[in-house]
Scaffold this active site. Structure first.
Site, short mmCIF file in Angstrom:
data_model
loop_
_atom_site.label_atom_id
_atom_site.label_comp_id
_atom_site.label_asym_id
_atom_site.label_seq_id
_atom_site.Cartn_x
_atom_site.Cartn_y
_atom_site.Cartn_z
N HIS A 123 42.04 34.61 38.37
CA HIS A 123 41.52 33.74 39.52
C HIS A 123 42.99 33.82 40.41
O HIS A 123 43.83 34.74 40.35
CB HIS A 123 41.33 32.52 39.20
CG HIS A 123 40.02 32.65 38.15
ND1 HIS A 123 38.78 32.89 38.43
CD2 HIS A 123 39.98 32.14 36.96
CE1 HIS A 123 37.93 32.86 37.61
NE2 HIS A 123 38.76 32.45 36.56
N GLU A 160 42.70 26.29 36.59
CA GLU A 160 42.61 27.24 35.78
C GLU A 160 43.77 28.06 36.26
O GLU A 160 44.37 28.98 35.43
CB GLU A 160 41.13 28.34 35.40
CG GLU A 160 41.47 29.37 34.73
CD GLU A 160 40.27 30.00 34.50
OE1 GLU A 160 39.99 31.21 33.58
OE2 GLU A 160 39.07 29.59 35.05
N HIS A 215 42.92 33.67 30.71
CA HIS A 215 42.01 32.61 31.11
C HIS A 215 42.09 31.41 30.57
O HIS A 215 42.53 31.48 29.46
CB HIS A 215 40.61 33.50 31.41
CG HIS A 215 40.40 34.38 32.49
ND1 HIS A 215 40.01 34.14 33.52
CD2 HIS A 215 40.60 35.88 32.50
CE1 HIS A 215 39.86 35.17 34.48
NE2 HIS A 215 40.34 36.33 33.62
N GLU A 297 40.40 33.70 26.48
CA GLU A 297 40.21 32.29 26.89
C GLU A 297 40.76 31.55 26.03
O GLU A 297 40.58 31.24 25.00
CB GLU A 297 38.66 31.96 26.91
CG GLU A 297 37.85 32.99 27.87
CD GLU A 297 37.83 32.70 29.18
OE1 GLU A 297 38.39 31.56 29.53
OE2 GLU A 297 36.90 33.36 30.00
#
Length: 333
Positions: A123, A160, A215, A297
Site C-alpha cells: 500500500h 498498515e 503486509h 501478513e
C-alpha cells in the site's frame, strides 16, 4: 542498534608540567563551559544530525506530501538505520545536513554480495487521497483488478501503510549488512501506488533473487497470527508462475520458520490450517512475477493483542529480523 552518542576515550594520566599552552587552554575552559551550558538550555533543534529510532518521515503521516530527496522540512527527518516509525509526529524540524537515502548506500561486503532483494512495502500512506488512481483496473494476468487499495489499520488508527514502510526499512538495513543489494517498490517517495502490476514488474526488471511483499491483515478480532502467501501454479492469460512456484514455497517456508523463532508469534489461527502458509491465485503481485516472491501478513491489525505487537517498534525489529533471516537462508541455499 540505535546510535546514542559518541564514545569518549578515558582521560589519560595528568602531567605535572604546566606550560604556556596549558595556561592558555585553562583560561578558555570557563568561557567554553558557559557557552555549552547556554547551548544546552536553549536546545539544539538539529541534534538529530545523528539518526535515531524515533525519527519519522513525511511518508509516515497519511496525506502528507513527500519531500524531494535530500531535502528537509518540518515534517521530514532523516530515517534511522533500524526503522523510522514510532507512531508519533516528529517533535522538531531536522536542520542538520541531509543524509544519503538508505537505498543509495553501497552494500556491505557479506555473504549476500551480488544478490538482489526487492522489498515491496504494501500500500502507500497517500493512497486514500487518490481513490480514482488506485481504483482503476489493471491486468493481473488472469483478469482485471484494482490498481491498489488503502490497506487496513488498527482500531486506534495506526495504518498498515505506515507499518509496512517501517518494517521494510528495518529489513533493508539488515539485508544490506549481509551484503545484499536492496530495492524498494516504493519508499514513501511517491504520493500513491504503485499499482500491483508495476510492483511485480519492478521485481522482474531487477532480476531479483527474492521478492517479499510486506503486509498486515485486517481480519476479525480473535483472529491472530501471521501467514505467508505463496503463488499458485498458473498458466493462463499473461500469467505463468510455473517456474517460480517451487522456489517461492522454499522462500516462504524459510521466512515462516524464522518469523516464528524471532517474533514468538504463532502461525495464523484462521488461515493456512496452522501451517502459516496460504496459496493464492488472485494476487497480481504474485501472478505477474517471474522471480521467487511471497507476501507476508505479519499479524491482524484488528485484533487488540496482535495490534499491540504490530505497533511496537521492538516487535517490528524482531519481525524484520525474522524475515531477513528467512531470506538469507533461502539465498544461501
Amino acid at each position: 542498534m540505535s546510535y546514542v552518542g559518541p564514545d569518549f576515550d578515558p582521560p589519560g594520566p595528568r602531567r605535572s608540567r604546566r606550560g604556556p599552552m596549558t595556561v592558555a587552554v585553562a583560561a578558555l575552559v570557563p568561557g567554553a563551559l558557559v557557552g555549552w551550558l547556554v547551548w544546552q538550555a536553549v536546545g539544539d533543534p538539529g541534534s538529530g544530525g545523528s539518526t535515531s529510532a524515533t525519527s519519522t518521515t513525511s511518508a509516515d503521516a497519511p496525506g502528507s506530501s513527500s519531500a524531494a530527496p535530500g531535502s528537509a522540512s518540518a515534517t521530514t527527518r532523516t530515517p534511522s538505520a533500524s526503522g523510522t516509525d514510532d507512531g508519533k509526529p516528529p517533535s522538531s524540524t531536522f536542520s542538520g545536513p541531509a543524509a544519503p537515502a538508505a537505498s543509495d548506500l553501497p552494500a556491505a561486503a557479506g555473504p549476500l554480495k551480488g544478490k538482489v532483494v526487492v522489498i515491496d512495502p504494501g500500500h502507500n500512506p497517500g493512497n486514500f487521497q487518490h481513490s480514482a488512481d488506485i481504483n482503476r483496473k489493471v491486468n493481473i494476468g488472469t483478469n482485471w483488478k484494482e490498481c491498489d487499495t488503502t490497506g487496513t489499520s488498527t482500531n486506534a488508527g495506526y495504518t498498515e501503510a505506515r507499518f509496512t514502510l517501517d518494517v521494510a526499512r528495518r529489513l533493508r538495513t539488515l539485508l544490506q549488512q549481509e551484503g545484499a543489494t536492496v530495492k524498494f517498490t516504493q519508499d514513501g517517495d511517491r504520493s500513491w501506488g504503485p499499482c500491483v502490476d508495476e510492483r511485480a514488474r519492478i521485481g522482474n526488471d531487477a532480476h531479483a533473487d527474492a521478492v517479499v511483499s510486506i503486509h498486515a491483515d485486517g481480519s476479525a478480532a480473535g483472529n491472530r497470527g501471521f501467514h505467508v502467501i505463496l503463488p499458485a501454479s498458473i498458466h493462463s492469460g499473461t500469467a505463468d508462475t510455473r517456474a517460480i512456484v517451487a522456489p517461492s514455497r522454499d522462500l516462504g517456508e524459510r521466512i515462516a520458520g524464522n518469523f516464528v523463532r524471532d517474533t514468538g508469534s504463532a502461525p495464523s489461527n484462521y488461515i493456512g490450517g496452522g501451517t502459516g502458509l496460504d496459496v493464492r491465485s488472485d494476487l497480481g503481485g504474485l501472478n505477474l512475477s517471474t522471480v521467487p516472491k511471497v507476501f507476508i501478513e505479519c499479524g491482524n491489525m484488528r485484533d487488540s493483542k496482535d495490534a499491540a505487537l504490530l505497533t511496537s517498534g521492538a516487535w517490528r525489529q524482531k519481525a524484520a529480523r525474522g524475515i531477513s533471516e528467512g531470506i538469507v537462508s533461502f539465498l544461501h541455499g
